[in-house]
Design a protein around this motif. Sequence first.
Motif, PDB file in Angstrom:
ATOM      1  N   ARG A  92       0.836  -1.191   0.000  1.00  0.00           N
ATOM      2  CA  ARG A  92       0.000   0.000   0.000  1.00  0.00           C
ATOM      3  C   ARG A  92       0.878   1.252   0.000  1.00  0.00           C
ATOM      4  O   ARG A  92       1.927   1.279   0.639  1.00  0.00           O
ATOM      5  N   ARG A  93       0.447   2.300  -0.693  1.00  0.00           N
ATOM      6  CA  ARG A  93       1.248   3.528  -0.769  1.00  0.00           C
ATOM      7  C   ARG A  93       1.262   4.302   0.546  1.00  0.00           C
ATOM      8  O   ARG A  93       2.146   5.127   0.774  1.00  0.00           O
ATOM      9  N   LYS A  94       0.307   4.018   1.403  1.00  0.00           N
ATOM     10  CA  LYS A  94       0.253   4.693   2.703  1.00  0.00           C
ATOM     11  C   LYS A  94      -0.201   3.699   3.752  1.00  0.00           C
ATOM     12  O   LYS A  94      -1.208   3.014   3.574  1.00  0.00           O
ATOM     13  N   ALA A  95       0.550   3.631   4.843  1.00  0.00           N
ATOM     14  CA  ALA A  95       0.168   2.732   5.935  1.00  0.00           C
ATOM     15  C   ALA A  95      -1.014   3.323   6.697  1.00  0.00           C
ATOM     16  O   ALA A  95      -1.198   4.540   6.736  1.00  0.00           O
ATOM     17  N   ILE A  96      -1.822   2.457   7.303  1.00  0.00           N
ATOM     18  CA  ILE A  96      -2.910   2.972   8.117  1.00  0.00           C
ATOM     19  C   ILE A  96      -2.340   3.581   9.393  1.00  0.00           C
ATOM     20  O   ILE A  96      -1.219   3.270   9.800  1.00  0.00           O
ATOM     21  N   GLU A  97      -3.104   4.434  10.011  1.00  0.00           N
ATOM     22  CA  GLU A  97      -2.612   5.184  11.172  1.00  0.00           C
ATOM     23  C   GLU A  97      -2.205   4.241  12.311  1.00  0.00           C
ATOM     24  O   GLU A  97      -2.906   3.283  12.641  1.00  0.00           O
ATOM     25  N   GLY A  98      -1.038   4.513  12.869  1.00  0.00           N
ATOM     26  CA  GLY A  98      -0.535   3.715  13.979  1.00  0.00           C
ATOM     27  C   GLY A  98       0.377   2.577  13.569  1.00  0.00           C
ATOM     28  O   GLY A  98       0.911   1.873  14.428  1.00  0.00           O
ATOM     29  N   TYR A  99       0.561   2.396  12.256  1.00  0.00           N
ATOM     30  CA  TYR A  99       1.411   1.314  11.756  1.00  0.00           C
ATOM     31  C   TYR A  99       2.434   1.874  10.770  1.00  0.00           C
ATOM     32  O   TYR A  99       2.287   2.991  10.270  1.00  0.00           O
ATOM     33  N   ASP A 100       3.460   1.082  10.471  1.00  0.00           N
ATOM     34  CA  ASP A 100       4.564   1.550   9.633  1.00  0.00           C
ATOM     35  C   ASP A 100       4.420   1.146   8.170  1.00  0.00           C
ATOM     36  O   ASP A 100       4.775   1.908   7.272  1.00  0.00           O
ATOM     37  N   ILE A 101       3.927  -0.055   7.933  1.00  0.00           N
ATOM     38  CA  ILE A 101       3.785  -0.594   6.576  1.00  0.00           C
ATOM     39  C   ILE A 101       2.439  -1.298   6.472  1.00  0.00           C
ATOM     40  O   ILE A 101       2.027  -1.996   7.404  1.00  0.00           O
ATOM     41  N   SER A 102       1.765  -1.130   5.321  1.00  0.00           N
ATOM     42  CA  SER A 102       0.499  -1.837   5.093  1.00  0.00           C
ATOM     43  C   SER A 102       0.520  -2.528   3.738  1.00  0.00           C
ATOM     44  O   SER A 102       1.057  -1.995   2.761  1.00  0.00           O
ATOM     45  N   PHE A 103      -0.085  -3.708   3.695  1.00  0.00           N
ATOM     46  CA  PHE A 103      -0.256  -4.458   2.448  1.00  0.00           C
ATOM     47  C   PHE A 103      -1.754  -4.591   2.170  1.00  0.00           C
ATOM     48  O   PHE A 103      -2.561  -4.688   3.092  1.00  0.00           O
ATOM     49  N   LEU A 104      -2.095  -4.629   0.896  1.00  0.00           N
ATOM     50  CA  LEU A 104      -3.482  -4.865   0.482  1.00  0.00           C
ATOM     51  C   LEU A 104      -3.489  -6.020  -0.508  1.00  0.00           C
ATOM     52  O   LEU A 104      -2.906  -5.924  -1.587  1.00  0.00           O
ATOM     53  N   ILE A 105      -4.157  -7.115  -0.135  1.00  0.00           N
ATOM     54  CA  ILE A 105      -4.255  -8.286  -1.005  1.00  0.00           C
ATOM     55  C   ILE A 105      -5.713  -8.465  -1.389  1.00  0.00           C
ATOM     56  O   ILE A 105      -6.593  -8.517  -0.513  1.00  0.00           O
ATOM     57  N   THR A 106      -5.982  -8.562  -2.676  1.00  0.00           N
ATOM     58  CA  THR A 106      -7.348  -8.747  -3.166  1.00  0.00           C
ATOM     59  C   THR A 106      -7.488 -10.114  -3.828  1.00  0.00           C
ATOM     60  O   THR A 106      -6.495 -10.810  -4.082  1.00  0.00           O
ATOM     61  N   ASN A 107      -8.722 -10.481  -4.142  1.00  0.00           N
ATOM     62  CA  ASN A 107      -8.946 -11.744  -4.834  1.00  0.00           C
ATOM     63  C   ASN A 107      -8.289 -11.755  -6.218  1.00  0.00           C
ATOM     64  O   ASN A 107      -7.852 -12.795  -6.699  1.00  0.00           O
ATOM     65  N   THR A 108      -8.183 -10.579  -6.824  1.00  0.00           N
ATOM     66  CA  THR A 108      -7.520 -10.475  -8.132  1.00  0.00           C
ATOM     67  C   THR A 108      -6.049 -10.828  -8.024  1.00  0.00           C
ATOM     68  O   THR A 108      -5.486 -11.500  -8.903  1.00  0.00           O
ATOM     69  N   HIS A 109      -5.400 -10.383  -6.943  1.00  0.00           N
ATOM     70  CA  HIS A 109      -3.994 -10.727  -6.735  1.00  0.00           C
ATOM     71  C   HIS A 109      -3.814 -12.243  -6.637  1.00  0.00           C
ATOM     72  O   HIS A 109      -2.870 -12.807  -7.203  1.00  0.00           O
ATOM     73  N   LEU A 110      -4.739 -12.900  -5.945  1.00  0.00           N
ATOM     74  CA  LEU A 110      -4.603 -14.339  -5.729  1.00  0.00           C
ATOM     75  C   LEU A 110      -4.978 -15.149  -6.958  1.00  0.00           C
ATOM     76  O   LEU A 110      -4.741 -16.372  -6.996  1.00  0.00           O
ATOM     77  N   GLU A 111      -5.577 -14.497  -7.956  1.00  0.00           N
ATOM     78  CA  GLU A 111      -5.804 -15.164  -9.237  1.00  0.00           C
ATOM     79  C   GLU A 111      -4.518 -15.221 -10.049  1.00  0.00           C
ATOM     80  O   GLU A 111      -4.360 -16.084 -10.917  1.00  0.00           O
ATOM     81  N   GLU A 112      -3.601 -14.299  -9.756  1.00  0.00           N
ATOM     82  CA  GLU A 112      -2.339 -14.225 -10.491  1.00  0.00           C
ATOM     83  C   GLU A 112      -1.161 -14.752  -9.676  1.00  0.00           C
ATOM     84  O   GLU A 112      -0.154 -15.185 -10.246  1.00  0.00           O
ATOM     85  N   LEU A 113      -1.280 -14.691  -8.349  1.00  0.00           N
ATOM     86  CA  LEU A 113      -0.186 -15.089  -7.468  1.00  0.00           C
ATOM     87  C   LEU A 113      -0.598 -16.302  -6.630  1.00  0.00           C
ATOM     88  O   LEU A 113      -1.779 -16.508  -6.354  1.00  0.00           O
ATOM     89  N   VAL A 114       0.378 -17.073  -6.211  1.00  0.00           N
ATOM     90  CA  VAL A 114       0.122 -18.224  -5.338  1.00  0.00           C
ATOM     91  C   VAL A 114      -0.008 -17.738  -3.897  1.00  0.00           C
ATOM     92  O   VAL A 114       0.845 -16.985  -3.409  1.00  0.00           O
ATOM     93  N   LYS A 115      -1.082 -18.151  -3.230  1.00  0.00           N
ATOM     94  CA  LYS A 115      -1.344 -17.676  -1.876  1.00  0.00           C
ATOM     95  C   LYS A 115      -0.167 -17.929  -0.937  1.00  0.00           C
ATOM     96  O   LYS A 115       0.231 -17.047  -0.167  1.00  0.00           O
ATOM     97  N   GLU A 116       0.397 -19.126  -1.002  1.00  0.00           N
ATOM     98  CA  GLU A 116       1.516 -19.461  -0.117  1.00  0.00           C
ATOM     99  C   GLU A 116       2.718 -18.559  -0.370  1.00  0.00           C
ATOM    100  O   GLU A 116       3.445 -18.199   0.565  1.00  0.00           O
ATOM    101  N   LYS A 117       2.926 -18.180  -1.628  1.00  0.00           N
ATOM    102  CA  LYS A 117       4.037 -17.290  -1.977  1.00  0.00           C
ATOM    103  C   LYS A 117       3.802 -15.888  -1.423  1.00  0.00           C
ATOM    104  O   LYS A 117       4.737 -15.214  -0.969  1.00  0.00           O
ATOM    105  N   VAL A 118       2.550 -15.433  -1.461  1.00  0.00           N
ATOM    106  CA  VAL A 118       2.210 -14.115  -0.919  1.00  0.00           C
ATOM    107  C   VAL A 118       2.465 -14.083   0.580  1.00  0.00           C
ATOM    108  O   VAL A 118       3.058 -13.138   1.118  1.00  0.00           O
ATOM    109  N   ILE A 119       2.019 -15.129   1.268  1.00  0.00           N
ATOM    110  CA  ILE A 119       2.235 -15.212   2.714  1.00  0.00           C
ATOM    111  C   ILE A 119       3.724 -15.243   3.027  1.00  0.00           C
ATOM    112  O   ILE A 119       4.192 -14.534   3.934  1.00  0.00           O
TER     113      ILE A 119
END
Length: 201
Positions: free
Chosen positions: A101-128
């Motif tokens: 994510r380009r901006k972390a949510i308040e109170g945290y340093d880094i944020s990731f956003l994973i959608t169902n579209t990402h998991l159609e292209e990427l392997v879930k275990e690899k993302v984790i």
Amino acid sequence: MNAYLEDIRKALDKALCLQHYPSQVVERQSRPEIEFQTTKAVLLAPITIARTENERCFIERSINSVRVSIKVRQSDDIEKMLCRKFARFFMQRADNFIILRRKAIEGYDISFLITNTHLEELVKEKVIEFIISFMKDLDKQIKDLKIAMNSDCGPQLGSTCPNLEPDLEPSKMKDQRSKNTNDELVRLLSFIFNIPESPQM
């Protein structure tokens, strides 16, 4: 640390069971429900996994997307500065990391956003595995850079001071040393992660 990361791994494995879900607000569109939160029925209870009060992971879940936010342990001002530089460095280059994510949510340093579209292209275990490795490497790099900065403090100060004008005020000397350190840190991060020093437009 291993137990903390293993708990996160298990929580992500359960959370990343995503599916396509058309928006109930905008016709013929599908968007990350965890970001917009317009349909409360598809939002699940968030999970917080904490190692200490200042080191935790916040997992927000929905039917078609998951947001993972990380708070990195920062025990002193040096670690806070390094963490801030790391976070800024990565977020400016979010396109290189796909799920970052380009901006972390308040109170945290880094944020990731994973959608169902990402998991159609990427392997879930690899993302984790990527998220777990990212957390592990980030913690290690901050510690290593802190040690390097502390051990090189004297030589760095000596190499910086001759380039300063004799009549510079102490505050300006500090700003110049800080700028030199920041430039070196950016170059080092670019080398470590093999991505451009300047963000792609």
